[in-house]
Scaffold this motif. Sequence first.
Motif, PDB file in Angstrom:
ATOM      1  N   THR A 200       0.340   6.667   9.118  1.00 20.38           N
ATOM      2  CA  THR A 200       0.422   5.457   8.287  1.00 20.38           C
ATOM      3  C   THR A 200       1.809   5.258   7.703  1.00 20.38           C
ATOM      4  O   THR A 200       2.077   4.226   7.080  1.00 20.38           O
ATOM      5  N   GLN A 201       2.706   6.265   7.886  1.00 25.27           N
ATOM      6  CA  GLN A 201       4.063   6.221   7.317  1.00 25.27           C
ATOM      7  C   GLN A 201       4.004   5.982   5.812  1.00 25.27           C
ATOM      8  O   GLN A 201       4.721   5.167   5.252  1.00 25.27           O
ATOM      9  N   ARG A 202       3.173   6.766   5.165  1.00 22.31           N
ATOM     10  CA  ARG A 202       3.015   6.655   3.719  1.00 22.31           C
ATOM     11  C   ARG A 202       2.970   8.031   3.090  1.00 22.31           C
ATOM     12  O   ARG A 202       2.539   9.002   3.708  1.00 22.31           O
ATOM     13  N   LEU A 203       3.394   8.090   1.821  1.00 20.44           N
ATOM     14  CA  LEU A 203       3.186   9.274   1.009  1.00 20.44           C
ATOM     15  C   LEU A 203       1.794   9.186   0.408  1.00 20.44           C
ATOM     16  O   LEU A 203       1.479   8.232  -0.318  1.00 20.44           O
ATOM     17  N   VAL A 204       0.943  10.141   0.722  1.00 15.96           N
ATOM     18  CA  VAL A 204      -0.452  10.093   0.324  1.00 15.96           C
ATOM     19  C   VAL A 204      -0.713  11.177  -0.724  1.00 15.96           C
ATOM     20  O   VAL A 204      -0.303  12.328  -0.562  1.00 15.96           O
ATOM     21  N   GLU A 205      -1.382  10.784  -1.790  1.00 13.73           N
ATOM     22  CA  GLU A 205      -1.708  11.730  -2.847  1.00 13.73           C
ATOM     23  C   GLU A 205      -2.767  12.701  -2.321  1.00 13.73           C
ATOM     24  O   GLU A 205      -3.807  12.283  -1.803  1.00 13.73           O
ATOM     25  N   THR A 206      -2.520  13.993  -2.456  1.00  7.16           N
ATOM     26  CA  THR A 206      -3.404  15.012  -1.878  1.00  7.16           C
ATOM     27  C   THR A 206      -4.787  14.965  -2.499  1.00  7.16           C
ATOM     28  O   THR A 206      -5.789  15.210  -1.837  1.00  7.16           O
ATOM     29  N   ARG A 207      -4.897  14.603  -3.793  1.00 11.37           N
ATOM     30  CA  ARG A 207      -6.210  14.556  -4.444  1.00 11.37           C
ATOM     31  C   ARG A 207      -7.056  13.422  -3.885  1.00 11.37           C
ATOM     32  O   ARG A 207      -8.271  13.481  -3.869  1.00 11.37           O
ATOM     33  N   LEU A 208      -6.371  12.343  -3.420  1.00  7.62           N
ATOM     34  CA  LEU A 208      -7.120  11.227  -2.863  1.00  7.62           C
ATOM     35  C   LEU A 208      -7.491  11.449  -1.407  1.00  7.62           C
ATOM     36  O   LEU A 208      -8.485  10.940  -0.925  1.00  7.62           O
ATOM     37  N   SER A 209      -6.645  12.222  -0.696  1.00  7.11           N
ATOM     38  CA  SER A 209      -6.903  12.438   0.723  1.00  7.11           C
ATOM     39  C   SER A 209      -7.834  13.585   0.997  1.00  7.11           C
ATOM     40  O   SER A 209      -8.351  13.726   2.092  1.00  7.11           O
ATOM     41  N   SER A 210      -8.071  14.446  -0.002  1.00  3.86           N
ATOM     42  CA  SER A 210      -8.942  15.615   0.205  1.00  3.86           C
ATOM     43  C   SER A 210     -10.396  15.241   0.029  1.00  3.86           C
ATOM     44  O   SER A 210     -10.717  14.207  -0.520  1.00  3.86           O
TER      45      SER A 210
ATOM     46  N   PHE B 270      15.341  12.369  10.632  1.00  2.88           N
ATOM     47  CA  PHE B 270      13.895  12.212  10.467  1.00  2.88           C
ATOM     48  C   PHE B 270      13.517  10.761  10.799  1.00  2.88           C
ATOM     49  O   PHE B 270      14.257   9.827  10.507  1.00  2.88           O
ATOM     50  N   VAL B 271      12.346  10.614  11.405  1.00  3.56           N
ATOM     51  CA  VAL B 271      11.828   9.285  11.727  1.00  3.56           C
ATOM     52  C   VAL B 271      10.919   8.858  10.575  1.00  3.56           C
ATOM     53  O   VAL B 271       9.709   9.115  10.570  1.00  3.56           O
ATOM     54  N   VAL B 272      11.505   8.219   9.582  1.00 11.53           N
ATOM     55  CA  VAL B 272      10.785   7.842   8.373  1.00 11.53           C
ATOM     56  C   VAL B 272      11.441   6.587   7.791  1.00 11.53           C
ATOM     57  O   VAL B 272      12.671   6.473   7.775  1.00 11.53           O
ATOM     58  N   PRO B 273      10.658   5.620   7.310  1.00 11.29           N
ATOM     59  CA  PRO B 273      11.240   4.405   6.722  1.00 11.29           C
ATOM     60  C   PRO B 273      12.081   4.725   5.494  1.00 11.29           C
ATOM     61  O   PRO B 273      11.786   5.653   4.734  1.00 11.29           O
TER      62      PRO B 273
ATOM     63  N   ALA C 224       0.825  -1.217   0.000  1.00 12.79           N
ATOM     64  CA  ALA C 224       0.000   0.000   0.000  1.00 12.79           C
ATOM     65  C   ALA C 224       0.853   1.258   0.000  1.00 12.79           C
ATOM     66  O   ALA C 224       0.426   2.313  -0.486  1.00 12.79           O
ATOM     67  N   GLU C 225       2.074   1.169   0.504  1.00 11.87           N
ATOM     68  CA  GLU C 225       2.952   2.336   0.539  1.00 11.87           C
ATOM     69  C   GLU C 225       3.524   2.643  -0.846  1.00 11.87           C
ATOM     70  O   GLU C 225       3.928   3.772  -1.114  1.00 11.87           O
TER      71      GLU C 225
ATOM     72  N   PHE D 290       9.296  15.759   4.844  1.00 14.61           N
ATOM     73  CA  PHE D 290       9.279  15.009   6.104  1.00 14.61           C
ATOM     74  C   PHE D 290       9.412  15.923   7.328  1.00 14.61           C
ATOM     75  O   PHE D 290       9.837  15.473   8.397  1.00 14.61           O
ATOM     76  N   ALA D 291       9.009  17.176   7.184  1.00  9.84           N
ATOM     77  CA  ALA D 291       9.174  18.148   8.277  1.00  9.84           C
ATOM     78  C   ALA D 291       8.433  17.717   9.542  1.00  9.84           C
ATOM     79  O   ALA D 291       8.902  17.973  10.659  1.00  9.84           O
ATOM     80  N   GLU D 292       7.270  17.054   9.390  1.00  8.11           N
ATOM     81  CA  GLU D 292       6.473  16.698  10.562  1.00  8.11           C
ATOM     82  C   GLU D 292       7.118  15.602  11.404  1.00  8.11           C
ATOM     83  O   GLU D 292       6.748  15.419  12.570  1.00  8.11           O
ATOM     84  N   VAL D 293       8.074  14.871  10.843  1.00 10.49           N
ATOM     85  CA  VAL D 293       8.694  13.774  11.607  1.00 10.49           C
ATOM     86  C   VAL D 293      10.184  14.064  11.852  1.00 10.49           C
ATOM     87  O   VAL D 293      10.979  13.148  12.032  1.00 10.49           O
TER      88      VAL D 293
END
Length: 398
Positions: A388-398, A360-363, A155-156, A337-340
Amino acid sequence: MTEDDDATTESGVADAFQQLLDSDVDGLLDLPGKPQKFTSSDRLERAFLEVVEFRRAHGRLPSSTTREISERKLGARLDGILADERKNEALKPLDEFGLLDMPAAPSSIDDLLDDDLLGPLGDETGILDVSSLPARRQRFETEGVARRKPARGFAEFEPLFKQKHAELRSGTSELMPYPGMKSIEPGAIFVLNGVMLFIAEVGETEYKKSTVRENKRERLRCIFDNGTESRMYRQSLAIRLGDEDGQIVKPLREPEILTDDEVSGYIYVLRSQSDDPQISGIADLHKIGFSRGSVQKRIKNADESPTYLMSPVEVVATYRVYNMRASFLESLLHRVFAEVRLSLTQVDQKGRNYDPSEWFVVPRKVIDQAVALITSGAIVDFVYDPDTQRLVETRLSS
């Protein structure tokens, strides 16, 4: 009219009708007989006689594999008759050409070759001669080692594949011929036999000695867009991409790397080897930085610098940067990755407090995805979700 007159009239009509019947020498007035009923034997004989007529007209048996529909039907019909002993016996009296005679079994291979009436074993064109074909190239691993299995955490990676397919459809990316093994690096995307694959990881170099020389090889983690992954070696993937006309996915906006281009820097990903529980207990802690020169020289004295958390570090990935500032690519990754970003205060050798800003705390695999998306220009459509430790497409998350 009297009864005698009626009798005379009826007698005259009967005589006239009889005279009409007697004069019908052609049998036009004969009553039609009851139509004869066809039995299964009659239908079988009629079907076989059509095959016999084909043999008489063409001098050969009908083929059941030809593109001519009418002949193919007759050929299939004859095959069915030959396969049924009862039909063979029933049709023997009608077999004037010996169509139903079964040839004797050959007593040897030589007899089989000499009796090759239809020529299926002949090879006048040399199609069976494989002496001029190139020898099959040797694989580096056994079949079981590189076998695909369901991709862990697919899924990632799925948003990346969707983005690349969309770019290919829109024309912002294109498929180019596989350029060679040097292109097999973390973040690279290829198409092999119609399936897109992403190089998620390149393992450390292994050395395998042979009787001639010492071979270097690296184990890859290849993620395929059908939800599977493989751990084949870099050399094995290179052979497959070369032998099976593999392609690499390249964005049209990416500058072409020519032989006279110079590397403008390196983006590197480090893992801390600190034994401090505050640091060693953090999973997926990575430093993302850039260097204009050798990365190994840059981290030589890492255990003396708070930038490297006052401990040795391990290089887990490097990305060569061409024709653009490596510092610009680094700042984009930091922004994604600023948030982590790690929130930790270190003390340097002079007793001064220091807040390292590049950890940064990121896989690691998510960093690879981010580099690929930045290179293609698609990173603007993605955000990092720490939960979720994933890159999420903004169009799908909005």
